[in-house]
Scaffold this active site. Structure first.
Site, PDB file in Angstrom:
ATOM      1  N   HIS B  58       0.825  -1.213   0.000  1.00  0.00           N
ATOM      2  CA  HIS B  58       0.000   0.000   0.000  1.00  0.00           C
ATOM      3  C   HIS B  58       0.857   1.260   0.000  1.00  0.00           C
ATOM      4  CE1 HIS B  58      -3.240  -2.670   1.031  1.00  0.00           C
ATOM      5  NE2 HIS B  58      -2.649  -3.039   2.155  1.00  0.00           N
ATOM      6  N   HIS B 220      -6.783  -4.208  -1.423  1.00  0.00           N
ATOM      7  CA  HIS B 220      -6.038  -5.463  -1.371  1.00  0.00           C
ATOM      8  C   HIS B 220      -6.270  -6.278  -2.617  1.00  0.00           C
ATOM      9  CE1 HIS B 220      -6.576  -4.314   2.811  1.00  0.00           C
ATOM     10  NE2 HIS B 220      -5.408  -4.872   3.012  1.00  0.00           N
TER      11      HIS B 220
END
Ligand SMILES: Nc1ncnc2c1ncn2[C@@H]1O[C@H](COP(=O)(O)OP(=O)(O)O)[C@@H](O)[C@H]1O
Ligand SMILES: Nc1ncnc2c1ncn2[C@@H]1O[C@H](COP(=O)(O)OP(=O)(O)O)[C@@H](O)[C@H]1O
Ligand SMILES: [Mg+2]
Ligand SMILES: [Mg+2]
Ligand SMILES: [Mg+2]
Ligand SMILES: [Mg+2]
Lengths: 215, 333, 333, 215
Positions: B58, B220
């Site tokens: 991320h 995700h």
């Protein structure tokens, strides 16, 4: 078989799990691509290979079965985190606790271990059957093993069969826990990756214990 | 899918080696492992410590937000996997200035289990721990189930407010309450045009058809809430803004902060085009943009897509938003 | 290739509408068009004005570098096209503080022609103009033909030094000389793994095979200097660093600044992995990294790829590098 | 034809160029994908459509041919920038300057315009034949037109033919100017996009002037 070999037996079990997980890595990741975040095979394979290599560096002769389970729990958890880390770590620790006060890993001991792992997972994840998680494999497997506990030769084949059926059944469930729960009905039609990897573990356990459980 | 990688199994370790060297002015490892990183000028006695964390993939989340005025420590997991309890515990210890520690992280089953285990361990050592889960993803469940939502790019705002509250010397109670308020007033919606790919598989984690997009996507590479026909930038922005307006009580005269976030592969040019529309819509409602951020703030590997986050400000939050901070990914003041 | 766009022919105008709203604290249009943007706190009497510019599609280049301590004005062209002379002239007028204006831009046929026309027009109005072309792309021609090279991501450093020189009140002569020095000590090499795609065509501008990479790539989706077998991150970084070492006279004890730049779709995770190797190589040579930047600093639409730039510092350049600036894409101090 | 219509004639010419360029946009962009930055079709189409729409808003009756050329130059330049902006703007301005002192756009006037555009491009870009640029179309076209200037009916077909041959020949050249020059030998085997678009312009000129040039 004799008591002193239980630590080795468990180490062999984790080796087999690790090998099997490496083989099924891609398949499990594909399942997680469908309803999760595409890492389940990677996580499971990484975690159990860490356990196997930790145990290979340990002096098994001086360890109890309970200590092996506890080492596996910590190693697995530290290597993976994720959802499966706390779930399996708690399961293994729970089994370790049970072993402390227990007799050797004979048939009854193996069934108790299977149940303890399952209960640990349940406690940590607060899940139940039908949530479309690994519990849909572990719970029927533990039930089947207990039902067969009088017939040592059939414990693990029954457990595997029930676990596999349970995993298969997740296909027609809507996920209620874990990442897949966000998908709602879109999770329908897909096998839960955690249930599938539970079956991989169960089969490695069968391979390890079949034959040993007669004594 | 081609990437700049060595051994895919070492991607996180290698990345962290780079991070620790690159950002040594802002952070350092808590111990021998790079999985727990501490702000160099963060923790201090009497200050509530802010611990954030989550999986890798991320970037610049979460490690880019560690530094003076923002997070005191970050625990780093594998790709898309919560960190285990130990690095979180190391973070809690390092962040603790004996005024308590605040855990702020996204609401995911894995993170919750690992952070809770770490919290129990920290409490056992006498460190008071409070937790705020970020739940800004409007798409992930209904308004009634706000607490069940997952945390996505809007955690940028929640981290910022939490870090400012801690840095200004508020009590653990107050820090928790302000952080909760920030989270409850943050709304995000994301759209993916193409899936990202894991370093180990290097294939798109799922396929999105030529003329389709995935609406309500997480960070995700999970699938979104619905598969829809792709639309132009304004139509997509409108769809997102309409959903956010529906939830956010902002009226004319309200002030907001806006984040237009790339999930990885979407370039700045397109983010500006989305911002243009968001600004038009807010202006039409008489809502003022107090501050905005446009860029890569919370990514999902190399996913093609973007999210829009809005923080509905009040006076407290405005002050905290402007509070100075100095981290690798965000400098204010 | 899917993108967040409305009418592809309006992509630049719409982007600029977003930019002007988003960065109103830093910049504003010079006139009615957004094609010439002026720093709000940039130009001032007696200060040399710094004008930069080029085509769109490189965001945050070039508009992200307009603001106090850096560029005073930017002229914005169509995608991958030099701006025409008029907006450049508007920039020159606005940037002029009667101490002369410095044009700094990449060495491309189109930019040279348009900026030269604008320079002639500005000179005719009594504004003294000097030009420094950025030529940092090591791949684009031989060492002997240094002046024939094109300017790529390393212009980040050259802009930074030029902006600092101007802001510190140096004369036009001195600003030009310092900027020339920065450029002559900046070395960049880029690698593309996948081509980007134009908003109007939305197909990759060229194909790169499964196991290939394009070495020595520019920032316009032009092909690179050679097609090569793809290698792992360390091998790619080594190849680049070896080429740069070969040109850069840095010895043990030298100081450098490093820029690891994504061309668009390559995420931060991979940039950190590249940086890790670059740092190892510099360290092994006893060269110290004075500062580093890792991220999206000069892109080529949504190209998958990255470049490594190194600025070989001396005392002057070090001072100028650390001089404060406040722009949308770069804040120092 | 009469003098007062020259402005209209040129406006018609730019309209035809604009239409043709819109049609060839993809083809030209494909050529630029091979050895440039994939924008040539977009740039040329955008530029000439800006010229056409500017002229459609102009009062052509009050404009001279020279003024039309000058307006086209400025409009094209402002709309596109890039390499082609300064090159064609300078070419058109150069032609405009020549027209000022000149007779109507008869055959000789047309040939003079073609030469003036070519010379302007040459001056701005400092290029020559063999560089693999638009000049490889413009220069032979201007030469051919001058050679045929005694035969009004053949001026434009000769110019087009020579221009097309010249553009085709760029395929076997290594680029020495513009973006493609960075590619060195890799530019071999590809037609230069700027030469190809020059042919598009020449053909639109032929369509405009054929028949008019007899007077
Ligand atoms: N609360 C829970 N109880 C039991 N199993 C769970 C629970 N949450 C998730 N799981 C299991 O975890 C699996 C996903 O594991 P993994 O992919 O490793 O973690 P993550 O979702 O964090 O990426 C699911 O398929 C499911 O079987
Ligand atoms: N110096 C020059 N003289 C003549 N023509 C040139 C010169 N430089 C470039 N060109 C022409 O410009 C064309 C490219 O135009 P275009 O794609 O619009 O610009 P850019 O290269 O800026 O993207 C080339 O194909 C070539 O024919
Ligand atoms: Mg997963
Ligand atoms: Mg995960
Ligand atoms: Mg171009
Ligand atoms: Mg071009």
């Amino acid at each position: 078989m004799v008591h002193g070999n239980d630590a080795r037996l468990l180490s062999r079990m984790f080796n087999k799990i690790s090998d099997a997980m490496a083989k099924e890595k891609d398949y499990l990741t594909e399942l997680d691509e469908a309803i999760g975040d595409a890492d389940h095979g990677i996580t499971m394979s990484l975690g159990f290979s860490a356990v196997a290599s930790e145990l290979s560096r340990s002096d098994l002769d001086s360890m109890t079965a309970a200590e092996v389970m506890a080492a596996a729990a910590t190693t697995f958890l530290d290597a993976v985190g994720a959802s499966t880390g706390p779930l399996y770590a708690t399961g293994f620790l729970h089994a370790s606790d049970r072993m402390n006060a227990h007799r050797p890993l004979d048939a009854a001991g193996q069934v108790a271990m299977l149940r303890a792992i399952t209960t640990g997972i349940q406690q940590r994840g607060k899940g139940m059957r039908g949530d479309k998680t690994m519990l849909d494999a572990w719970m029927p497997a533990a039930d089947a093993a207990e039902a067969r506990s009088g017939e040592p030769g059939h414990i693990w084949s029954s457990a595997c069969e029930a676990g596999a059926l349970g995993a298969k059944a997740t296909q027609s469930m809507i996920a209620l826990r874990g990442r897949a729960a966000r998908l709602g009905e879109r999770s329908l039609g897909h096998i839960d990756p955690g249930a599938a990897s539970a079956v991989v573990i169960l089969k490695a356990m069968r391979e390890t214990f079949d034959g040993t459980a007669s004594g | 899918v081609k990437k700049f990688l060595n051994d895919p199994d070492h991607v996180v370790e290698e990345m962290l080696e780079g991070v620790v060297r690159a950002h040594q002015k802002h952070l350092m490892p808590a111990g021998k492992s790079n999985r727990a990183l501490i702000a160099r000028e963060g923790p201090r006695p009497g200050k509530v410590g802010l611990v954030i964390g989550g999986g890798s993939g991320h970037e610049p989340c979460f490690l880019g937000y560690v530094g003076k005025g923002l997070a005191d420590a970050v625990a780093v997991g594998n790709v898309f996997s919560s960190p285990p309890p130990m690095p979180i515990l190391h973070c809690a210890r390092a962040a603790s200035g004996d005024a308590g520690v605040l855990f702020v992280y996204g609401n995911y089953a894995g993170d919750v289990m690992n952070f809770e285990m770490a919290a129990e361990m920290a409490e056992a050592e006498g460190i008071a721990v409070r937790t705020v889960l970020t739940t800004d993803d409007v798409a992930s469940s209904s308004m009634e189930d706000r607490d069940g939502r997952r945390g996505v790019a809007g955690n940028f705002f929640t981290f910022k407010i939490a870090g400012a509250a801690c840095d200004r010397g508020h009590s653990l109670d107050a820090c928790e309450a302000l952080t909760r308020k920030a989270n409850s007033r943050t709304f995000t919606l994301g759209v993916a045009l193409e899936a990202g790919s894991m370093p180990q598989t290097r294939r798109p984690s799922f396929e999105i058809g030529e003329d389709e997009m995935e609406f309500g996507i997480g960070i995700h590479g999970e699938r979104g809430v619905s598969r829809e026909k792709i639309e132009n930038a304004d139509a997509i922005a409108d769809k997102i803004i309409d959903r956010i307006f529906h939830e956010m009580g902002a009226v004319a005269g309200s002030r907001v902060a806006v984040l237009i976030n790339s999930f990885g592969a979407t370039p700045l040019m397109e983010l500006y085009i989305l911002f243009r529309r968001v600004e038009q819509r807010l202006k039409a409602k008489g809502i003022e943009i107090e501050a905005n951020w446009i860029g890569h703030y919370c990514t999902s590997l190399d996913m093609v897509g973007a999210s829009i986050s809005i923080l509905h400000l009040d006076d407290d939050l405005t002050t905290l938003l402007h509070h100075p901070c100095d981290t690798a990914a965000l400098k204010i003041g």
